[in-house]
Design a protein around this motif. Structure first.
Motif, mmCIF file in Angstrom:
data_model
loop_
_atom_site.group_PDB
_atom_site.id
_atom_site.type_symbol
_atom_site.label_atom_id
_atom_site.label_comp_id
_atom_site.label_asym_id
_atom_site.label_seq_id
_atom_site.Cartn_x
_atom_site.Cartn_y
_atom_site.Cartn_z
ATOM 1 N N LYS A 180 -10.307 9.897 -0.838
ATOM 2 C CA LYS A 180 -8.879 10.018 -0.153
ATOM 3 C C LYS A 180 -8.997 10.545 1.311
ATOM 4 O O LYS A 180 -8.782 10.178 2.377
ATOM 5 N N TYR A 181 -9.676 11.773 1.297
ATOM 6 C CA TYR A 181 -9.814 12.339 2.584
ATOM 7 C C TYR A 181 -10.717 11.698 3.498
ATOM 8 O O TYR A 181 -10.309 11.478 4.774
ATOM 9 N N PHE A 182 -11.944 11.338 3.198
ATOM 10 C CA PHE A 182 -13.020 10.911 3.916
ATOM 11 C C PHE A 182 -12.573 9.474 4.574
ATOM 12 O O PHE A 182 -12.848 8.688 5.618
ATOM 13 N N GLY A 183 -11.897 8.779 3.556
ATOM 14 C CA GLY A 183 -11.150 7.451 3.981
ATOM 15 C C GLY A 183 -10.038 7.702 5.131
ATOM 16 O O GLY A 183 -10.101 6.757 6.217
ATOM 17 N N GLU A 184 -9.091 8.670 4.915
ATOM 18 C CA GLU A 184 -8.200 8.715 6.000
ATOM 19 C C GLU A 184 -8.994 9.495 7.419
ATOM 20 O O GLU A 184 -8.496 9.094 8.483
ATOM 21 N N ASP A 185 -9.906 9.982 7.262
ATOM 22 C CA ASP A 185 -10.606 10.534 8.361
ATOM 23 C C ASP A 185 -11.187 9.293 9.204
ATOM 24 O O ASP A 185 -11.464 9.591 10.529
ATOM 25 N N VAL A 186 -11.600 8.380 8.734
ATOM 26 C CA VAL A 186 -11.677 7.114 9.510
ATOM 27 C C VAL A 186 -10.583 6.042 9.592
ATOM 28 O O VAL A 186 -11.006 4.801 9.948
ATOM 29 N N GLY A 187 -9.427 6.412 9.302
ATOM 30 C CA GLY A 187 -8.363 5.557 9.441
ATOM 31 C C GLY A 187 -7.821 4.706 8.446
ATOM 32 O O GLY A 187 -7.148 3.771 8.644
ATOM 33 N N PHE A 188 -8.320 4.944 7.118
ATOM 34 C CA PHE A 188 -7.967 4.225 6.146
ATOM 35 C C PHE A 188 -7.344 5.083 5.085
ATOM 36 O O PHE A 188 -7.855 5.851 4.528
ATOM 37 N N LYS A 189 -6.091 4.660 4.951
ATOM 38 C CA LYS A 189 -5.091 5.559 4.006
ATOM 39 C C LYS A 189 -5.366 4.682 2.615
ATOM 40 O O LYS A 189 -5.682 3.740 2.380
ATOM 41 N N SER A 190 -5.258 5.656 1.610
ATOM 42 C CA SER A 190 -5.699 5.173 0.288
ATOM 43 C C SER A 190 -4.556 4.316 -0.152
ATOM 44 O O SER A 190 -3.476 4.417 0.285
ATOM 45 N N LYS B 55 -9.858 -10.500 10.697
ATOM 46 C CA LYS B 55 -9.012 -9.707 11.480
ATOM 47 C C LYS B 55 -8.049 -8.734 11.030
ATOM 48 O O LYS B 55 -7.573 -7.747 11.917
ATOM 49 N N THR B 56 -7.980 -8.681 9.623
ATOM 50 C CA THR B 56 -7.154 -7.596 9.202
ATOM 51 C C THR B 56 -8.069 -6.365 8.710
ATOM 52 O O THR B 56 -7.347 -5.146 8.351
ATOM 53 N N VAL B 57 -9.275 -6.335 8.735
ATOM 54 C CA VAL B 57 -10.094 -5.052 8.501
ATOM 55 C C VAL B 57 -10.040 -4.210 9.701
ATOM 56 O O VAL B 57 -10.338 -4.520 10.883
ATOM 57 N N LYS B 58 -9.868 -2.899 9.463
ATOM 58 C CA LYS B 58 -9.836 -2.049 10.347
ATOM 59 C C LYS B 58 -11.099 -1.116 10.407
ATOM 60 O O LYS B 58 -11.179 -0.936 11.271
ATOM 61 N N VAL B 59 -11.559 -1.001 9.505
ATOM 62 C CA VAL B 59 -12.772 -0.206 9.281
ATOM 63 C C VAL B 59 -13.721 -0.821 8.133
ATOM 64 O O VAL B 59 -13.323 -1.063 7.022
ATOM 65 N N ALA B 60 -14.985 -0.860 8.540
ATOM 66 C CA ALA B 60 -16.098 -0.762 7.355
ATOM 67 C C ALA B 60 -16.833 0.379 7.080
ATOM 68 O O ALA B 60 -17.384 0.977 8.085
ATOM 69 N N ILE B 61 -17.058 0.465 5.977
ATOM 70 C CA ILE B 61 -17.783 1.701 5.254
ATOM 71 C C ILE B 61 -19.190 1.385 4.735
ATOM 72 O O ILE B 61 -19.104 0.436 4.031
ATOM 73 N N SER B 62 -20.065 1.852 5.250
ATOM 74 C CA SER B 62 -21.732 1.492 4.742
ATOM 75 C C SER B 62 -21.977 2.627 3.891
ATOM 76 O O SER B 62 -21.872 3.927 4.330
ATOM 77 N N GLY C 97 0.905 -1.185 -0.024
ATOM 78 C CA GLY C 97 0.161 0.070 -0.095
ATOM 79 C C GLY C 97 0.982 1.174 0.139
ATOM 80 O O GLY C 97 0.520 2.252 -0.776
ATOM 81 N N PHE C 98 1.960 1.295 0.865
ATOM 82 C CA PHE C 98 2.761 2.269 0.898
ATOM 83 C C PHE C 98 3.575 2.589 -0.497
ATOM 84 O O PHE C 98 3.499 3.953 -0.998
ATOM 85 N N ILE C 99 4.028 1.616 -1.342
ATOM 86 C CA ILE C 99 4.449 1.865 -2.345
ATOM 87 C C ILE C 99 3.789 2.399 -3.689
ATOM 88 O O ILE C 99 3.812 3.114 -4.224
ATOM 89 N N LYS C 100 2.460 1.771 -3.663
ATOM 90 C CA LYS C 100 1.530 2.116 -4.585
ATOM 91 C C LYS C 100 0.932 3.682 -4.054
ATOM 92 O O LYS C 100 0.680 4.367 -5.199
ATOM 93 N N ARG C 101 0.773 4.082 -3.120
ATOM 94 C CA ARG C 101 0.471 5.276 -2.664
ATOM 95 C C ARG C 101 1.690 6.372 -2.860
ATOM 96 O O ARG C 101 1.309 7.439 -3.542
ATOM 97 N N THR C 102 2.793 6.170 -2.652
ATOM 98 C CA THR C 102 3.923 6.823 -3.107
ATOM 99 C C THR C 102 3.995 7.160 -4.631
ATOM 100 O O THR C 102 4.291 8.404 -5.151
ATOM 101 N N ILE C 103 3.758 5.990 -5.375
ATOM 102 C CA ILE C 103 3.761 6.266 -6.914
ATOM 103 C C ILE C 103 2.787 7.228 -7.290
ATOM 104 O O ILE C 103 2.815 7.759 -8.110
#
Length: 359
Positions: free
Chosen positions: A133-143, A222-229, A5-11
């Motif tokens: 991207k903004y609203f994802g990060e607002d609930v702890g999910f980085k693009s 177990k890997t899911v940090k947040v679910a968006i409805s 995720g970090f690599i793709k985000r940086t690219i």
């Protein structure tokens, strides 16, 4: 945070930088407006003035309203806009920053029985990406972390394999709800180590039943940090049950196809925080176009500040909600917010005496 995720985000952000920060500038502006009420209001008003001037100059439908204030424009809905589609639309040559005539067409399925197509210019498309991207990060999910996108995938929403790879999106088709599809969904989440899920509210109901029945294994999540409805009102008992069984918090995102993200909840906060950076919100009385009071069930009417290809000015979304004063709310940074979202006006329930029944 994963290395992939970090690599793709940086690219992604590096490419965006060399394209003039097309998305980053919107991302920064959204954050600035939503977290700085006084300065945000000034920027919001400038955007509104620019939009109204553009619409009354280049949209045949709005030319007669030149020089009028927003409240003097008509309240419109899907039916009105469909009937006047050609006169509302703006020719691509008259859209600021639009370099080609390839205007995106955003189609809705017509949940109110009225299918709708909206043209969106390049800047509007960039804004929508920045909102995600903004609203994802607002609930702890980085693009660009692993996202399980659960929806009915049609030819209008489908992504190429290349798009899905670079955006780190795992498309999950949920056109059917049964034991087999739920088993497959859980297996996909576990296999790909998905970090965030996006799904219709009704699907979380089915997931909860699946886990409660003992057929599903909560450790798959177990890997899911947040679910968006999205798309439907979330059952509060489903939110509580999913958190208890899987440990995954669910937040509601209020969005539509024709505009974008209109509001979203925060973690452990069931209020809806409006996207004032992208829209002017009006909450109007159910039976007339007068402003509703704080705490009163009202129609949600929006003006999209960034669509210059097909101006959505005082557009009645068909949804209803309750507006609250944000003056003393630190979470909203002073902006007004919604305490309740009830969805489509057509879906409201009235008692035998004609009174509105509000849960």
């Amino acid at each position: 945070m994963s290395m992939g995720g970090f690599i793709k985000r940086t690219i992604y952000w590096t490419r965006d930088f060399f394209h003039g920060r097309a998305v980053r500038k919107h991302f920064v502006e959204i954050k600035h407006i939503l977290r700085n009420f006084d300065k945000g209001q000034i920027l919001q008003q400038k955007k509104l003035n620019s939009l109204l001037n553009h619409a009354t100059t280049h949209s045949a439908f709005y030319k007669e309203y030149q020089g009028k204030t927003l409240k003097e424009f008509p309240v419109v809905n899907k039916l009105v806009l469909n009937e006047n589609h050609a006169s509302v639309a703006v020719s691509w040559e008259n859209i600021p920053g639009q370099k080609t005539k390839n205007i995106h067409v955003q189609k809705t399925s017509g949940s109110t029985g009225t299918p709708f197509a909206v043209f969106q210019d390049t800047e509007k498309r960039n804004r929508r990406v920045a909102e995600l991207k903004y609203f994802g990060e607002d609930v702890g999910f980085k693009s660009h972390e692993k996202l399980g996108q659960c929806r009915i995938w049609t030819k209008w929403q489908s992504k190429s394999k290349s798009q899905a790879f670079w955006e780190n999106i795992i498309p999950i088709n949920i056109s059917k709800v049964n034991d087999e599809s739920l088993k497959e969904l859980c297996a996909t989440v576990k296999k790909h180590k998905i970090v965030s899920l996006r799904a219709y509210a009704s699907w979380y109901d089915e997931m909860l039943k699946w886990f409660e029945s003992g057929k599903g294994d909560p450790s798959d999540f177990k890997t899911v940090k947040v679910a968006i409805s999205s798309s439907e009102a979330l059952n509060e008992q489903t939110r509580i049950g999913m958190k208890k069984i899987t440990g995954v918090p669910i937040v509601e995102c209020y969005a539509d196809e024709e505009a974008g993200i209109l509001a979203q909840q925060k973690l452990n906060d069931n209020n809806y925080y409006l996207n004032h950076a992208g829209y002017i919100f009006e909450f109007l009385k159910l039976e007339c176009d007068e402003p509703a009071e704080y705490g009163e069930l009202a129609r949600i009417v929006i003006t999209d500040l960034h669509n210059y290809a097909f101006p959505l000015i005082r557009y009645d979304t068909g949804d209803t909600g309750i507006l609250c004063c944000g003056k003393n709310n630190s979470m909203s940074h002073g902006w007004d917010y919604m305490s309740k979202l009830y969805g489509r006006r057509l879906d409201l329930v009235y008692d035998i005496g004609g009174g509105l029944s509000i849960p």
